[in-house]
Motif scaffolding. Structure first.
Motif, PDB file in Angstrom:
ATOM      1  N   LEU A  30       0.832  -1.200   0.000  1.00  0.00           N
ATOM      2  CA  LEU A  30       0.000   0.000   0.000  1.00  0.00           C
ATOM      3  C   LEU A  30       0.871   1.256   0.000  1.00  0.00           C
ATOM      4  N   THR A  31       1.943   1.219   0.754  1.00  0.00           N
ATOM      5  CA  THR A  31       2.844   2.369   0.782  1.00  0.00           C
ATOM      6  C   THR A  31       3.461   2.594  -0.590  1.00  0.00           C
ATOM      7  N   ALA A  32       3.832   1.470  -1.230  1.00  0.00           N
ATOM      8  CA  ALA A  32       4.411   1.582  -2.578  1.00  0.00           C
ATOM      9  C   ALA A  32       3.388   2.185  -3.531  1.00  0.00           C
ATOM     10  N   ALA A  33       2.118   1.744  -3.409  1.00  0.00           N
ATOM     11  CA  ALA A  33       1.067   2.266  -4.283  1.00  0.00           C
ATOM     12  C   ALA A  33       0.869   3.754  -4.037  1.00  0.00           C
ATOM     13  N   SER A  34       0.912   4.132  -2.749  1.00  0.00           N
ATOM     14  CA  SER A  34       0.753   5.536  -2.413  1.00  0.00           C
ATOM     15  C   SER A  34       1.876   6.360  -3.040  1.00  0.00           C
ATOM     16  N   GLU A  35       3.092   5.812  -2.984  1.00  0.00           N
ATOM     17  CA  GLU A  35       4.221   6.536  -3.585  1.00  0.00           C
ATOM     18  C   GLU A  35       4.066   6.658  -5.089  1.00  0.00           C
ATOM     19  N   ALA A  36       3.604   5.550  -5.733  1.00  0.00           N
ATOM     20  CA  ALA A  36       3.419   5.580  -7.189  1.00  0.00           C
ATOM     21  C   ALA A  36       2.370   6.630  -7.560  1.00  0.00           C
ATOM     22  N   LEU A  37       1.296   6.730  -6.755  1.00  0.00           N
ATOM     23  CA  LEU A  37       0.264   7.730  -7.020  1.00  0.00           C
ATOM     24  C   LEU A  37       0.840   9.136  -6.866  1.00  0.00           C
ATOM     25  N   ALA A  38       1.653   9.320  -5.840  1.00  0.00           N
ATOM     26  CA  ALA A  38       2.263  10.628  -5.627  1.00  0.00           C
ATOM     27  C   ALA A  38       3.187  10.976  -6.782  1.00  0.00           C
TER      28      ALA A  38
ATOM     29  N   ALA B  82      -3.844  13.839  -3.476  1.00  0.00           N
ATOM     30  CA  ALA B  82      -4.981  13.496  -2.614  1.00  0.00           C
ATOM     31  C   ALA B  82      -5.171  11.985  -2.561  1.00  0.00           C
ATOM     32  N   ALA B  83      -5.082  11.353  -3.730  1.00  0.00           N
ATOM     33  CA  ALA B  83      -5.276   9.906  -3.783  1.00  0.00           C
ATOM     34  C   ALA B  83      -4.159   9.200  -3.031  1.00  0.00           C
ATOM     35  N   ALA B  84      -2.916   9.729  -3.149  1.00  0.00           N
ATOM     36  CA  ALA B  84      -1.785   9.132  -2.446  1.00  0.00           C
ATOM     37  C   ALA B  84      -2.033   9.170  -0.944  1.00  0.00           C
ATOM     38  N   ALA B  85      -2.543  10.325  -0.474  1.00  0.00           N
ATOM     39  CA  ALA B  85      -2.832  10.455   0.957  1.00  0.00           C
ATOM     40  C   ALA B  85      -3.901   9.455   1.371  1.00  0.00           C
ATOM     41  N   GLU B  86      -4.906   9.294   0.494  1.00  0.00           N
ATOM     42  CA  GLU B  86      -5.999   8.361   0.780  1.00  0.00           C
ATOM     43  C   GLU B  86      -5.472   6.938   0.948  1.00  0.00           C
ATOM     44  N   VAL B  87      -4.592   6.525   0.001  1.00  0.00           N
ATOM     45  CA  VAL B  87      -4.046   5.168   0.059  1.00  0.00           C
ATOM     46  C   VAL B  87      -3.151   5.016   1.288  1.00  0.00           C
ATOM     47  N   ALA B  88      -2.423   6.090   1.623  1.00  0.00           N
ATOM     48  CA  ALA B  88      -1.576   6.033   2.825  1.00  0.00           C
ATOM     49  C   ALA B  88      -2.449   5.823   4.065  1.00  0.00           C
ATOM     50  N   SER B  89      -3.617   6.480   4.063  1.00  0.00           N
ATOM     51  CA  SER B  89      -4.497   6.306   5.228  1.00  0.00           C
ATOM     52  C   SER B  89      -5.077   4.900   5.258  1.00  0.00           C
TER      53      SER B  89
END
Lengths: 585, 342
Positions: A190-198, A204-211
């Protein structure tokens, strides 16, 4: 009164009969009468409604199909294609250029591109714009904010598509990990996905996935899985990436698919006959692909799969819009429908040979059935002795009128087989002559019955008078009876022919249902009757089975309208003749 | 009145006689009949042949695969057709009858037709396996060691992953070549994969009887045979939006605004997946040409060569534009055709 006073008993009151008051019996009778009237009116209304629905369904589809969208393009006789060796241009050289790869995919494609460019249309930009708009829309509806700014600032849509794809893949990996048992791996994914989104710019989506990653640590994998699935980021990213990849993918073929190079042969012939045209231009109208008709007429909106013309994408529709705005596309009456031959491609399909074939068959029917029908009736009515044999013949003529038409087709096939045995070969198969003969057999009984009725209606006094002044039997019939019966005979004939015009079944069996190979027929006196023919009803059949909805639900109805008009005209003629010449005694 | 009528009649009779005298000309066009599935594409080829070459446009007629083959095998001579389009293969007995009439039919395969399962575009989407179709359409299925009438009435009962919709299948009638492919590649495969066939044989049926039991479809209205063409199947889907119909890939591709296609064993049908053999339900399309007419009927040799040329039947040509699948072994066919003329 006296009776009453005699008997002494009061007379029972007589039934109060008033002319103004209806008894129950009369009321019932009136009710029944009214019910019958209303039923009759209801029946007629129902019939009219059905007729209305039928006519509406035919005319509402058939009439608009008689107008066609066309593109006005400037054909450029490209020397690079017509004179690839660079030497002296010769007619043979151009004749050797393939119509498909050289003219359709060469000359027409190049000319279409040039036409659009001259009209100020940025082809690649238009296509890219449509797909980028699509991608932006997908991102917005997936809740990925900031999508349009990210796409605007990207250098190349393809690179961006790759970035979106990576983010999508990371999300998919996270999704898979959440289905597993290992919380640490899930959080990591999930962290990797959040980074890829960022990295792709979706803060905003990255923050959402991080949460969601925090949720996975706190509340467990299942809650995180639900939360992640609820976002729809993954599908949105993949779809947007697909759309973005198309933005760079314009090919000449996409543009060429918009038109149908119907007149490629004409264009080749023209340049063969006039070699000076090479390097020059000329203006040509070409039909727009039939699948686009419903889009151009507004029937399909072009948004979503169900509203997309089959075989086209939004990039091509954007080009069509641009062409329409630039005035390259216009809508004209489809005169060619009445002269062209049937074609599998609805853009050029027509009913020319079919109309001619049907007309020739009707000519043959007229000659054969009128000649034989009238002769047979005159003999039966005026000359033949009344005995069992003629009664038998009479009954069988009536029977023949009720024989299903397909039986006559089989009979026609049998005639063909016999002729083949006699050495005529199958060269009569599929000709208007054979079709006409078979339809004549079908029409004969109708004409015989009508003619005999018309002859019977001539009063015997006419015959007696003619015979009385010394006319022979033959003179009586031909000088007096026949002319008086003529209107009735003609009416019967016209109705018989109208019936034969719409007959399909027998023609299927004797080779008149061909889809190609029938051209406009030559004159009936120079062998036109013996050329391969088509007929109206069988062409309607072919049109109604076309895989293209625009043909099936448009042109087929147009052809039906033509047939209906012919039938109306024939029936109108029959009524006029009857009104004009009918005599009553 | 009568004068006018007699003179027109006389002229017409003379005309007819004059015209009949012109019979027995040499035929200058190729004559084709057969499969109604191949008819639209054969029409496209014939039109292009007429436009591209100086030969007359061939006469193309439908009538059905078996009718076409029967006409081809009637004999040799100008009065008989030259080419029979066919969506199914010629049987041995047909071939013998053909040879007996002095006709040597040469089989030429020019491509494949994918058979797809499609439903109304506004309904739920389907992902089938052959087993689903077997359990949905078989008349009787083996259960606990006995054959019982098919109890399934909705797709969800067949396979929990499928939408909960009543089973309304519109399948090609037995007069279609497509029916054979549907039976062989879908129903029979499903019957074997699920082990139903094995359990039937365990019950004491021999292989033929088990196969027949596999292919016997229910007649309680859940499966409807369509005797007409695909437009009729589409019309049925319009009136029964919960139905699933069997179509040719080409027809589906021309009607994507009304239909959505179902996957088969996870593979979406397309010209690519069919030519690689990934998508399992397809059939070869071929025509039979009369060897004896080659070199006799003008344009026949050229028509055959044109039909299988790269420009028509190759990838990206009208064949794939129409929605049929190019034959990966087209080059070998072209080689054979060029040898044929010798």
């Amino acid at each position: 009164m006296t009776d009453a006073s005699i008997s002494g008993a009061p007379k029972p009151p007589a039934a109060q009969v008033s002319l103004f008051q209806r008894s129950q019996q009369v009321q019932r009778r009136h009710q029944k009468g009214a019910a019958l009237r209303y039923l009759g009116m209801a029946a007629i209304t129902l019939v009219l409604v059905f007729l209305g629905v039928l006519l509406w369904s035919i005319f509402s589809r058939g009439l608009p199909a008689l107008w066609q969208y066309q593109a006005e393009i400037e054909i450029y006789y490209d020397p690079a294609i017509l004179n690839s060796d660079g030497g002296e241009v010769t007619a043979e050289e151009i004749e050797g250029v393939s119509l498909r790869s050289g003219f359709e995919q060469g000359i027409f494609a190049v000319s279409l591109e040039r036409t659009l460019e001259n009209a100020g249309i940025d082809i690649e930009g238009t296509v890219a714009g449509a797909w980028i708009g699509q991608a932006t829309g997908i991102l917005d509806s997936a809740g990925l904010e900031n999508g349009s700014a990210i796409i605007q600032s990207a250098d190349s849509p393809t690179d961006l598509a790759q970035e979106f794809g990576q983010a999508g893949n990371a999300l998919r990996a996270a999704n898979t990990a959440l289905d597993g048992e290992d919380p640490a791996a899930a959080v990591e994914a999930l962290t990797a996905a959040s980074e890829a989104l960022a990295a792709a710019g979706f803060e905003a989506a990255a923050a959402e996935v991080a949460s969601i990653a925090a949720t996975a640590e706190g509340e467990g994998l299942e809650a995180a899985d639900t939360a992640l699935s609820a976002t729809g980021y993954q599908q949105g990213l993949f779809d947007a990436a697909t759309a973005l990849r198309q933005a760079d993918g314009y090919e000449q073929g996409d543009l060429l698919a918009i038109i149908y190079a119907a007149n490629r042969r004409d264009v080749r012939d023209r340049v063969v006959n006039n070699l000076d045209l090479v390097g020059d231009t000329s203006r040509e109208g070409v039909p727009i692909s039939i699948a686009l008709t419903r889009y151009l007429s507004g029937e399909l909106s072009g948004v979503g799969q169900a509203q997309m013309p089959p075989g086209f994408d939004i990039g091509q529709l954007a080009l069509v819009d641009a062409m329409r705005d630039a005035g390259i596309i216009d809508r004209n009456f489809r005169w060619s429908f009445f002269t062209n031959t049937y074609s599998q491609n609805g853009a050029v399909a027509g009913i020319g040979p079919a109309l001619m074939g049907s007309a020739y068959m009707m000519l043959v029917v007229l000659v054969f059935s009128l000649l034989f029908g009238v002769a047979a009736s005159i003999y039966l009515e005026e000359f033949a002795p009344k005995n069992k044999l003629t009664d038998f013949i009479e009954i069988n003529i009536a029977n023949l009128a009720a024989v299903p038409s397909i039986v006559f087709g089989i009979l026609g096939a049998a005639i063909l087989f016999t002729l083949g045995g006699l050495g005529f070969g199958n060269s009569i198969r599929g000709t208007a002559l054979l079709g006409g003969i078979v339809l004549s057999l079908m029409t004969l009984p109708t004409i015989v019955i009508a003619t005999r009725a018309a002859l019977k209606a001539v009063p015997p006094s006419i015959r007696d008078a003619a015979l009385g002044v010394g006319a022979s039997k033959v003179q009586t019939v031909f000088h007096h009876v026949l002319p008086l019966a003529a209107p009735g005979i003609l009416t019967g004939t016209i109705i018989g022919i109208a019936q034969a015009l719409g007959e399909t079944a027998p023609l299927l069996l004797i080779g008149l249902s061909v889809s190609t190979g029938a051209g406009l027929l030559s004159s009936p006196f120079t062998g036109g009757l013996l050329e391969q023919a088509q007929s109206m009803p069988t062409v309607v059949f072919l049109l109604a089975q076309n895989e293209d909805a625009t043909v099936r639900e448009g042109l087929a109805q147009s052809a039906i309208i033509v047939m209906l008009l012919l039938l109306f005209a024939l029936n109108f003629l029959a009524i006029m003749l009857r009104r004009r010449f009918e005599r009553r005694w | 009145m009568s004068h006018l009528k007699f003179s027109t009649a006389a002229i017409a009779v003379v005309a007819v006689c004059a015209a009949t005298g012109a019979v027995a000309q040499t035929r200058t066009n190729v004559q084709v009949a057969g499969s109604s599935t191949v008819l639209p594409y054969a029409t496209i080829v014939a039109e292009a042949f007429g436009a591209e070459t100086d030969f007359a446009t061939p006469v193309v007629e439908g009538g059905g695969s078996s009718t076409g083959r029967r006409l081809l095998c009637e004999g040799v001579g100008e009065g008989t057709i030259d080419v029979a389009n066919s969506s199914s293969l010629m049987s041995d007995s047909e071939r013998e009858a053909c040879m007996a009439a002095g006709v040597t039919p040469v089989e030429i395969r020019f491509g494949y037709d994918g058979i797809v399962f499609a439903s109304d575009i506004n309904g739920p989407s389907f992902a089938f396996t052959p087993a689903d179709w077997y359990y949905a359409l078989a008349a009787e299925i083996p259960m606990d060691g006995a054959m019982v009438a098919n109890p399934n009435s909705s797709w969800a009962e067949v396979n929990a992953d499928l939408p909960d919709q009543p089973i309304n299948a519109f399948i090609p009638g037995t007069n279609h070549g497509t029916r054979e492919v549907f039976e062989e590649n879908v129903i029979l495969v499903g019957c074997e994969e699920t082990g139903a066939m094995q359990s039937m044989m365990d019950m004491g049926m021999d292989e033929d009887a088990a196969e027949e039991a596999c292919l016997t479809l229910r007649t309680d209205g859940a499966s409807v045979d369509i005797e007409g063409d695909y437009t009729q199947t589409l019309a049925n889907l319009d009136s029964t939006p919960t139905g699933v119909g069997v179509f040719g890939l080409s027809f589906y591709e021309n009607n994507t605004d009304r239909l959505q296609v179902a996957t088969m064993s996870g593979v979406t049908p397309s010209t690519e997946t069919i030519s690689t053999g990934e998508y399992p339900v397809s059939r070869p399309l071929q025509f039979y040409v009369k060897q004896e007419h080659l070199g006799v009927i003008p344009g026949l040799q050229e028509y055959v060569a044109f039909f299988v040329s790269d420009e028509m039947a190759g990838p990206g040509g009208p064949l794939s534009e129409y929605g049929l699948v190019p034959d990966p072994e087209l080059a070998a066919t072209q080689e054979m055709v060029s040898q044929m003329g010798m």
